[in-house]
Design a protein around this motif. Sequence first.
Motif, PDB file in Angstrom:
ATOM      1  N   LEU A   1       0.872  -1.119  -0.107  1.00  0.00           N
ATOM      2  CA  LEU A   1       0.043   0.113  -0.022  1.00  0.00           C
ATOM      3  C   LEU A   1       0.861   1.133  -0.091  1.00  0.00           C
ATOM      4  CD1 LEU A   1      -3.016  -0.466   2.393  1.00  0.00           C
ATOM      5  CD2 LEU A   1      -2.985  -0.186   0.058  1.00  0.00           C
ATOM      6  N   GLY A   2       0.574   1.986  -0.845  1.00  0.00           N
ATOM      7  CA  GLY A   2       1.350   3.366  -1.147  1.00  0.00           C
ATOM      8  C   GLY A   2       0.625   4.383  -0.325  1.00  0.00           C
ATOM      9  N   GLY A   3      -0.692   4.632  -0.475  1.00  0.00           N
ATOM     10  CA  GLY A   3      -1.481   5.565   0.107  1.00  0.00           C
ATOM     11  C   GLY A   3      -2.893   5.083   0.401  1.00  0.00           C
ATOM     12  N   VAL A   4      -3.595   5.961   1.444  1.00  0.00           N
ATOM     13  CA  VAL A   4      -4.804   5.409   1.772  1.00  0.00           C
ATOM     14  C   VAL A   4      -5.700   6.617   2.004  1.00  0.00           C
ATOM     15  CG1 VAL A   4      -4.251   3.342   2.954  1.00  0.00           C
ATOM     16  CG2 VAL A   4      -4.234   5.394   4.299  1.00  0.00           C
ATOM     17  N   CYS A   5      -7.009   6.827   1.916  1.00  0.00           N
ATOM     18  CA  CYS A   5      -7.844   7.588   2.266  1.00  0.00           C
ATOM     19  C   CYS A   5      -8.870   7.003   3.280  1.00  0.00           C
ATOM     20  CB  CYS A   5      -8.526   8.648   0.994  1.00  0.00           C
ATOM     21  SG  CYS A   5      -9.327   7.767  -0.275  1.00  0.00           S
ATOM     22  N   GLY A   6      -9.961   8.063   3.710  1.00  0.00           N
ATOM     23  CA  GLY A   6     -10.942   7.750   4.441  1.00  0.00           C
ATOM     24  C   GLY A   6     -12.222   8.179   4.075  1.00  0.00           C
ATOM     25  N   PHE A   7     -13.095   7.810   4.992  1.00  0.00           N
ATOM     26  CA  PHE A   7     -14.459   8.423   4.559  1.00  0.00           C
ATOM     27  C   PHE A   7     -14.559   9.998   5.328  1.00  0.00           C
ATOM     28  CE2 PHE A   7     -19.130   9.264   5.258  1.00  0.00           C
ATOM     29  CZ  PHE A   7     -19.747   8.677   4.077  1.00  0.00           C
ATOM     30  N   LEU A   8     -15.018  10.918   4.156  1.00  0.00           N
ATOM     31  CA  LEU A   8     -15.176  12.421   4.579  1.00  0.00           C
ATOM     32  C   LEU A   8     -16.824  12.789   4.967  1.00  0.00           C
ATOM     33  CD1 LEU A   8     -12.536  14.273   2.579  1.00  0.00           C
ATOM     34  CD2 LEU A   8     -12.711  14.259   5.104  1.00  0.00           C
ATOM     35  N   GLU A   9     -16.905  13.147   6.139  1.00  0.00           N
ATOM     36  CA  GLU A   9     -18.332  13.416   6.489  1.00  0.00           C
ATOM     37  C   GLU A   9     -18.404  15.169   6.210  1.00  0.00           C
ATOM     38  OE1 GLU A   9     -19.120  11.993  10.192  1.00  0.00           O
ATOM     39  OE2 GLU A   9     -19.038   9.849   9.579  1.00  0.00           O
ATOM     40  N   VAL A  10     -19.526  15.444   5.983  1.00  0.00           N
ATOM     41  CA  VAL A  10     -19.861  16.693   6.068  1.00  0.00           C
ATOM     42  C   VAL A  10     -20.230  17.394   7.447  1.00  0.00           C
ATOM     43  CG1 VAL A  10     -21.282  18.606   5.259  1.00  0.00           C
ATOM     44  CG2 VAL A  10     -20.549  17.049   3.516  1.00  0.00           C
ATOM     45  N   ALA A  11     -19.502  18.382   7.958  1.00  0.00           N
ATOM     46  CA  ALA A  11     -19.768  18.695   9.327  1.00  0.00           C
ATOM     47  C   ALA A  11     -20.926  19.649   9.071  1.00  0.00           C
ATOM     48  CB  ALA A  11     -18.547  19.611   9.882  1.00  0.00           C
ATOM     49  N   ASN A  12     -21.942  19.547  10.227  1.00  0.00           N
ATOM     50  CA  ASN A  12     -23.282  20.325  10.323  1.00  0.00           C
ATOM     51  C   ASN A  12     -23.948  20.457   9.001  1.00  0.00           C
ATOM     52  OD1 ASN A  12     -22.295  20.455  13.064  1.00  0.00           O
ATOM     53  ND2 ASN A  12     -21.048  22.229  12.588  1.00  0.00           N
ATOM     54  N   PRO A  13     -24.127  19.585   8.349  1.00  0.00           N
ATOM     55  CA  PRO A  13     -24.965  19.603   7.168  1.00  0.00           C
ATOM     56  C   PRO A  13     -26.427  20.231   7.520  1.00  0.00           C
ATOM     57  CG  PRO A  13     -25.064  17.485   7.656  1.00  0.00           C
ATOM     58  CD  PRO A  13     -23.956  18.147   8.660  1.00  0.00           C
ATOM     59  N   SER A  14     -27.057  20.986   6.525  1.00  0.00           N
ATOM     60  CA  SER A  14     -28.484  21.327   6.583  1.00  0.00           C
ATOM     61  C   SER A  14     -29.250  20.938   5.198  1.00  0.00           C
ATOM     62  CB  SER A  14     -28.439  22.768   6.902  1.00  0.00           C
ATOM     63  OG  SER A  14     -29.775  23.309   6.678  1.00  0.00           O
ATOM     64  N   VAL A  15     -30.469  20.677   5.723  1.00  0.00           N
ATOM     65  CA  VAL A  15     -31.347  20.107   4.446  1.00  0.00           C
ATOM     66  C   VAL A  15     -31.547  21.339   3.434  1.00  0.00           C
ATOM     67  CG1 VAL A  15     -33.312  19.106   3.588  1.00  0.00           C
ATOM     68  CG2 VAL A  15     -32.153  18.289   5.930  1.00  0.00           C
ATOM     69  N   PHE A  16     -31.711  22.471   4.046  1.00  0.00           N
ATOM     70  CA  PHE A  16     -32.145  23.732   3.322  1.00  0.00           C
ATOM     71  C   PHE A  16     -31.014  24.742   2.541  1.00  0.00           C
ATOM     72  CE2 PHE A  16     -35.173  22.534   6.375  1.00  0.00           C
ATOM     73  CZ  PHE A  16     -36.101  22.122   5.714  1.00  0.00           C
ATOM     74  N   ASP A  17     -29.952  24.253   2.726  1.00  0.00           N
ATOM     75  CA  ASP A  17     -28.612  25.303   1.885  1.00  0.00           C
ATOM     76  C   ASP A  17     -27.706  24.275   1.203  1.00  0.00           C
ATOM     77  OD1 ASP A  17     -26.768  23.856   3.906  1.00  0.00           O
ATOM     78  OD2 ASP A  17     -26.814  25.602   5.160  1.00  0.00           O
ATOM     79  N   VAL A  18     -26.727  24.881   0.789  1.00  0.00           N
ATOM     80  CA  VAL A  18     -25.928  24.158   0.007  1.00  0.00           C
ATOM     81  C   VAL A  18     -25.021  23.002   0.609  1.00  0.00           C
ATOM     82  CG1 VAL A  18     -25.393  25.919  -1.734  1.00  0.00           C
ATOM     83  CG2 VAL A  18     -23.751  25.884   0.408  1.00  0.00           C
ATOM     84  N   THR A  19     -24.843  23.035   1.952  1.00  0.00           N
ATOM     85  CA  THR A  19     -24.218  21.914   2.498  1.00  0.00           C
ATOM     86  C   THR A  19     -24.947  20.310   2.528  1.00  0.00           C
ATOM     87  OG1 THR A  19     -25.411  22.627   4.647  1.00  0.00           O
ATOM     88  CG2 THR A  19     -23.244  23.440   4.413  1.00  0.00           C
ATOM     89  N   GLY A  20     -26.416  20.595   2.204  1.00  0.00           N
ATOM     90  CA  GLY A  20     -27.136  19.379   2.062  1.00  0.00           C
ATOM     91  C   GLY A  20     -26.875  18.736   0.903  1.00  0.00           C
ATOM     92  N   ALA A  21     -26.845  19.417  -0.161  1.00  0.00           N
ATOM     93  CA  ALA A  21     -26.472  19.141  -1.558  1.00  0.00           C
ATOM     94  C   ALA A  21     -24.957  18.352  -1.585  1.00  0.00           C
ATOM     95  CB  ALA A  21     -26.473  20.185  -2.719  1.00  0.00           C
ATOM     96  N   GLN A  22     -24.066  19.018  -0.792  1.00  0.00           N
ATOM     97  CA  GLN A  22     -22.482  18.516  -0.676  1.00  0.00           C
ATOM     98  C   GLN A  22     -22.539  16.897   0.251  1.00  0.00           C
ATOM     99  OE1 GLN A  22     -19.525  21.974  -0.430  1.00  0.00           O
ATOM    100  NE2 GLN A  22     -21.556  22.726   0.196  1.00  0.00           N
ATOM    101  N   LEU A  23     -23.449  17.202   1.138  1.00  0.00           N
ATOM    102  CA  LEU A  23     -23.579  15.994   2.125  1.00  0.00           C
ATOM    103  C   LEU A  23     -23.973  14.625   0.849  1.00  0.00           C
ATOM    104  CD1 LEU A  23     -23.597  14.202   4.543  1.00  0.00           C
ATOM    105  CD2 LEU A  23     -26.338  15.024   4.791  1.00  0.00           C
TER     106      LEU A  23
END
Length: 457
Positions: A262-284
């Motif tokens: 293994l040369g490199g790894v990445c993990g699961f990124l969660e969106v902090a404090n998402p909201s359904v009614f703004d752009v953070t929900g779409a990014q989630l």
Amino acid sequence: MNTHMKETVIVSEESSIYLGTAQPINLLLGKRSNQFREGLSVFVRKLSKQEDNQSYKTRDFSYEDGLLYHFNNARAPTNIKMLLCVTIYNENAQELDNTLSSIYLNVKNFAALGIPPEAIAVVVIFDGIEHIHQSIVDYFTKKFEVNDETNNVAERRKQIAQARKYEKLDGFRFPTLFPRRVSLCYQTRMRFDKDHGSPVQLNSYFLFKHENGGKLSSHLWFLHGFCRHFEPTYVCFIDVGTQPASDAIYKFYMALESDQKLGGVCGFLEVANPSVFDVTGAQLFEYTMGQVIDKACESLFGFIQVLPGCFSAYRWAAINDRSILGAYLEKVLDPSFIISDNYNCELANMYLAEDRLLCLSVFARLNHHYSLKYIPKARARTDVPNTVDVLINQRRRWINGHLFALEYVWKNSSAVSKSQHSRISIFLFYLGVAHSLYQRSILYFSIGIYYFIFRLC
């Protein structure tokens, strides 16, 4: 600073042989020049007439240099297993505290499993001492008792501001009276527990670069500076604002430790404090689908097109190669590169997604067969844009960088044949890249397709 940071303890000389020193030291990256004042020691310098990986030499550190002396690879009782790089621009002290306290919890988990705190260290690199948030300045001014009043963050900022005023410069040009490639480095060992008796401490280096040079410049200091000094087993990249789970970095470590390919790894990124009614929900939704489907699928092929710079880890032996680091850091290693005839619009856009170039270089490394893997159980929360204008600016960089970096990967895919990957692995690599090209072409026509369908309906 918040409550956690106020409870941070700076270890004194009496309490441990591994000293954290509140006295910051000046570090210079590169060759000494006449413009540098006396007393500046070269951190890492390039040795001429040598072509191997040992063509960089760190300066000789003394006992007074604190942790940089005690954790040197040659004299430390245990080698650095995981060296973390935290990059910060103008984020506030609260965001820095959230990231460091999350890293600290990982160190405690390492210690519980027999890996000593001395094997973990974090380097926080501030990109431009003039641009840091005032809360950061206040913290370092109050918490670090510096004997030399002229050698601290607040005073250094004043000196640069005076030089800028004297030379009548705008905010974009750095004063010629001050050395550009010099950083002010604070060192300490920190704990975030309310119980000050906790034996677990976080070895920390805070590097304030004089000049704002971008993220690649910060990685230059980290890779050509601290990594060559400590020779760690693994390196981990985290952006300020990203908060790894208490076992996320440990899961990176275990994955890399259990598979030497293994040369490199990445993990699961969660969106902090998402909201359904703004752009953070779409990014989630976008983040979740992109990782659950795309990253998992690419991981099966053994080649992940991009390990996110805000949360990923690499084997140092996999990236510690002259050609790999040279290509990755070319824009900052050679300042004349960006004004040469070879530097065009395509390259400028491609370097917006330099992480993709690094991934290809690791996978296609000559005479090796490193793979890249997605670790879904290594989770972290990250801040995302919460306004449309910031989101558009971010995606403009990402989309341009993705397109040109993907084209670069396709054009240079023949390099994989010079690695030691099996024919099946090479076939899966080409299959994954071809699928990405197809997916990208569909995205460019998606708006027109949606309009055509809904118009017909």
